[in-house]
Design a protein around this motif. Sequence first.
Motif, PDB file in Angstrom:
ATOM      1  N   GLU A  11      15.105  93.762   1.322  1.00 40.08           N
ATOM      2  CA  GLU A  11      15.561  92.504   1.910  1.00 40.08           C
ATOM      3  C   GLU A  11      16.472  91.733   0.953  1.00 40.08           C
ATOM      4  O   GLU A  11      17.490  91.179   1.367  1.00 40.08           O
ATOM      5  CB  GLU A  11      14.360  91.631   2.296  1.00 40.08           C
ATOM      6  N   ILE A  12      16.112  91.707  -0.313  1.00 45.53           N
ATOM      7  CA  ILE A  12      16.933  90.993  -1.291  1.00 45.53           C
ATOM      8  C   ILE A  12      18.299  91.658  -1.413  1.00 45.53           C
ATOM      9  O   ILE A  12      19.335  90.977  -1.459  1.00 45.53           O
ATOM     10  CB  ILE A  12      16.220  90.908  -2.655  1.00 45.53           C
ATOM     11  N   MET A  13      18.327  92.971  -1.454  1.00 50.26           N
ATOM     12  CA  MET A  13      19.609  93.670  -1.564  1.00 50.26           C
ATOM     13  C   MET A  13      20.458  93.425  -0.318  1.00 50.26           C
ATOM     14  O   MET A  13      21.680  93.281  -0.410  1.00 50.26           O
ATOM     15  CB  MET A  13      19.390  95.166  -1.785  1.00 50.26           C
ATOM     16  N   ARG A  14      19.833  93.380   0.851  1.00 49.81           N
ATOM     17  CA  ARG A  14      20.574  93.071   2.073  1.00 49.81           C
ATOM     18  C   ARG A  14      21.165  91.667   1.998  1.00 49.81           C
ATOM     19  O   ARG A  14      22.316  91.434   2.369  1.00 49.81           O
ATOM     20  CB  ARG A  14      19.648  93.169   3.289  1.00 49.81           C
ATOM     21  N   SER A  15      20.362  90.700   1.536  1.00 49.30           N
ATOM     22  CA  SER A  15      20.841  89.320   1.491  1.00 49.30           C
ATOM     23  C   SER A  15      21.901  89.120   0.408  1.00 49.30           C
ATOM     24  O   SER A  15      22.744  88.238   0.531  1.00 49.30           O
ATOM     25  CB  SER A  15      19.682  88.357   1.268  1.00 49.30           C
ATOM     26  N   LEU A 100      15.667  92.393 -11.607  1.00 48.06           N
ATOM     27  CA  LEU A 100      17.079  92.072 -11.777  1.00 48.06           C
ATOM     28  C   LEU A 100      17.665  91.459 -10.500  1.00 48.06           C
ATOM     29  O   LEU A 100      18.394  90.470 -10.548  1.00 48.06           O
ATOM     30  CB  LEU A 100      17.843  93.335 -12.165  1.00 48.06           C
ATOM     31  N   ALA A 101      17.316  92.031  -9.368  1.00 44.33           N
ATOM     32  CA  ALA A 101      17.837  91.526  -8.099  1.00 44.33           C
ATOM     33  C   ALA A 101      17.294  90.133  -7.794  1.00 44.33           C
ATOM     34  O   ALA A 101      17.995  89.304  -7.206  1.00 44.33           O
ATOM     35  CB  ALA A 101      17.488  92.492  -6.971  1.00 44.33           C
ATOM     36  N   THR A 102      16.070  89.858  -8.219  1.00 38.27           N
ATOM     37  CA  THR A 102      15.477  88.548  -7.970  1.00 38.27           C
ATOM     38  C   THR A 102      16.223  87.455  -8.733  1.00 38.27           C
ATOM     39  O   THR A 102      16.381  86.349  -8.225  1.00 38.27           O
ATOM     40  CB  THR A 102      13.987  88.554  -8.369  1.00 38.27           C
ATOM     41  N   VAL A 103      16.682  87.766  -9.929  1.00 36.02           N
ATOM     42  CA  VAL A 103      17.458  86.788 -10.695  1.00 36.02           C
ATOM     43  C   VAL A 103      18.725  86.417  -9.924  1.00 36.02           C
ATOM     44  O   VAL A 103      19.060  85.235  -9.783  1.00 36.02           O
ATOM     45  CB  VAL A 103      17.803  87.342 -12.096  1.00 36.02           C
ATOM     46  N   LEU A 104      19.417  87.414  -9.410  1.00 36.93           N
ATOM     47  CA  LEU A 104      20.630  87.154  -8.620  1.00 36.93           C
ATOM     48  C   LEU A 104      20.313  86.401  -7.338  1.00 36.93           C
ATOM     49  O   LEU A 104      21.029  85.476  -6.947  1.00 36.93           O
ATOM     50  CB  LEU A 104      21.313  88.467  -8.263  1.00 36.93           C
ATOM     51  N   TYR A 105      19.227  86.798  -6.689  1.00 34.18           N
ATOM     52  CA  TYR A 105      18.854  86.181  -5.416  1.00 34.18           C
ATOM     53  C   TYR A 105      18.502  84.709  -5.616  1.00 34.18           C
ATOM     54  O   TYR A 105      18.930  83.849  -4.838  1.00 34.18           O
ATOM     55  CB  TYR A 105      17.685  86.946  -4.809  1.00 34.18           C
ATOM     56  N   ASP A 106      17.741  84.405  -6.669  1.00 35.95           N
ATOM     57  CA  ASP A 106      17.379  83.014  -6.954  1.00 35.95           C
ATOM     58  C   ASP A 106      18.612  82.177  -7.268  1.00 35.95           C
ATOM     59  O   ASP A 106      18.715  81.020  -6.855  1.00 35.95           O
ATOM     60  CB  ASP A 106      16.381  82.935  -8.109  1.00 35.95           C
ATOM     61  N   ALA A 107      19.542  82.771  -7.999  1.00 35.73           N
ATOM     62  CA  ALA A 107      20.784  82.060  -8.312  1.00 35.73           C
ATOM     63  C   ALA A 107      21.580  81.792  -7.036  1.00 35.73           C
ATOM     64  O   ALA A 107      22.133  80.706  -6.856  1.00 35.73           O
ATOM     65  CB  ALA A 107      21.616  82.866  -9.289  1.00 35.73           C
ATOM     66  N   GLN A 108      21.621  82.767  -6.152  1.00 34.50           N
ATOM     67  CA  GLN A 108      22.351  82.601  -4.897  1.00 34.50           C
ATOM     68  C   GLN A 108      21.690  81.530  -4.033  1.00 34.50           C
ATOM     69  O   GLN A 108      22.368  80.715  -3.416  1.00 34.50           O
ATOM     70  CB  GLN A 108      22.409  83.930  -4.153  1.00 34.50           C
ATOM     71  N   LYS A 109      20.362  81.511  -4.011  1.00 29.06           N
ATOM     72  CA  LYS A 109      19.657  80.495  -3.241  1.00 29.06           C
ATOM     73  C   LYS A 109      19.890  79.103  -3.804  1.00 29.06           C
ATOM     74  O   LYS A 109      20.078  78.153  -3.057  1.00 29.06           O
ATOM     75  CB  LYS A 109      18.150  80.779  -3.236  1.00 29.06           C
ATOM     76  N   SER A 110      19.874  78.974  -5.126  1.00 22.67           N
ATOM     77  CA  SER A 110      20.058  77.655  -5.728  1.00 22.67           C
ATOM     78  C   SER A 110      21.472  77.129  -5.487  1.00 22.67           C
ATOM     79  O   SER A 110      21.668  75.936  -5.310  1.00 22.67           O
ATOM     80  CB  SER A 110      19.753  77.690  -7.221  1.00 22.67           C
ATOM     81  N   VAL A 111      22.449  78.008  -5.470  1.00 18.36           N
ATOM     82  CA  VAL A 111      23.812  77.582  -5.172  1.00 18.36           C
ATOM     83  C   VAL A 111      23.922  77.202  -3.706  1.00 18.36           C
ATOM     84  O   VAL A 111      24.601  76.237  -3.356  1.00 18.36           O
ATOM     85  CB  VAL A 111      24.827  78.698  -5.532  1.00 18.36           C
ATOM     86  N   GLY A 112      23.241  77.913  -2.840  1.00 15.77           N
ATOM     87  CA  GLY A 112      23.277  77.617  -1.411  1.00 15.77           C
ATOM     88  C   GLY A 112      22.612  76.302  -1.077  1.00 15.77           C
ATOM     89  O   GLY A 112      22.980  75.628  -0.122  1.00 15.77           O
ATOM     90  N   GLU A 113      21.622  75.885  -1.868  1.00 12.90           N
ATOM     91  CA  GLU A 113      20.914  74.640  -1.605  1.00 12.90           C
ATOM     92  C   GLU A 113      21.644  73.425  -2.150  1.00 12.90           C
ATOM     93  O   GLU A 113      21.376  72.308  -1.752  1.00 12.90           O
ATOM     94  CB  GLU A 113      19.515  74.697  -2.229  1.00 12.90           C
ATOM     95  N   ALA A 114      22.562  73.638  -3.086  1.00 14.27           N
ATOM     96  CA  ALA A 114      23.298  72.518  -3.682  1.00 14.27           C
ATOM     97  C   ALA A 114      24.222  71.912  -2.638  1.00 14.27           C
ATOM     98  O   ALA A 114      24.781  72.615  -1.793  1.00 14.27           O
ATOM     99  CB  ALA A 114      24.109  73.000  -4.877  1.00 14.27           C
ATOM    100  N   PRO A 115      24.391  70.591  -2.655  1.00 12.38           N
ATOM    101  CA  PRO A 115      25.284  69.973  -1.676  1.00 12.38           C
ATOM    102  C   PRO A 115      26.723  70.398  -1.934  1.00 12.38           C
ATOM    103  O   PRO A 115      27.123  70.606  -3.078  1.00 12.38           O
ATOM    104  CB  PRO A 115      25.117  68.468  -1.938  1.00 12.38           C
ATOM    105  N   PRO A 116      27.504  70.544  -0.885  1.00  8.60           N
ATOM    106  CA  PRO A 116      28.894  70.961  -1.065  1.00  8.60           C
ATOM    107  C   PRO A 116      29.670  69.912  -1.844  1.00  8.60           C
ATOM    108  O   PRO A 116      29.511  68.712  -1.624  1.00  8.60           O
ATOM    109  CB  PRO A 116      29.430  71.114   0.356  1.00  8.60           C
ATOM    110  N   GLU A 117      30.509  70.389  -2.761  1.00  2.00           N
ATOM    111  CA  GLU A 117      31.277  69.480  -3.599  1.00  2.00           C
ATOM    112  C   GLU A 117      32.469  68.932  -2.842  1.00  2.00           C
ATOM    113  O   GLU A 117      33.037  69.592  -1.987  1.00  2.00           O
ATOM    114  CB  GLU A 117      31.765  70.216  -4.845  1.00  2.00           C
ATOM    115  N   GLY A 118      32.822  67.723  -3.163  1.00  2.00           N
ATOM    116  CA  GLY A 118      34.035  67.148  -2.597  1.00  2.00           C
ATOM    117  C   GLY A 118      33.817  66.374  -1.322  1.00  2.00           C
ATOM    118  O   GLY A 118      34.710  65.678  -0.879  1.00  2.00           O
TER     119      GLY A 118
END
Length: 166
Positions: A11-15, A100-118
């Motif tokens: 699932e993580i690799m798919r996401s 290793l994939a979890t580190v990337l997945y968590d980073a992707q989730k944290s970026v997705g949760e951040a409010p859009p800039e600008g």
Amino acid sequence: MSFRELRNFCEIMRSLGYPRLISMENFRSPNFELVADVLDWLLHRFEPNCSIPDDISTEAHRVMFIKAVCEKVVVRTNVKLNSRKLYGADGYAVKEMLRLATVLYDAQKSVGEAPPEGTGEESFALNSKLADLKSTRSLCSQIVETGAGLFELLQKESEIRQDRDK
């Protein structure tokens, strides 16, 4: 190796957008080509311009590949992978790749949760700075007025001291 870890890895690799379809049956027997492809893809997600040997045709080349990947991962992410499990290319390798994939997945989730800039954040910061500027100006004028009043009172102190001493 557990069913949950295999499922989570798939699932993580798919996401993350891995281009190949990974089945849970792929890791029932050793599949070094898939493990090498996944590791190469994950490593290029961390560091797009990294150079690792792609030749995995012989045992020596496979060992060099696993060593290079483990070294790059430790340097880049501070995650130590077990190279023996990775070389086994079975379900136990999934546990290592999942870390290793979890580190990337968590980073992707944290970026997705951040409010859009600008959109609203910049205007909020600008309004906040304007409010700070206005409050600073009013405080400065209060300080000047209070200082002037204190100076006048100190000038009258000599007259008031005589009245107080009576």
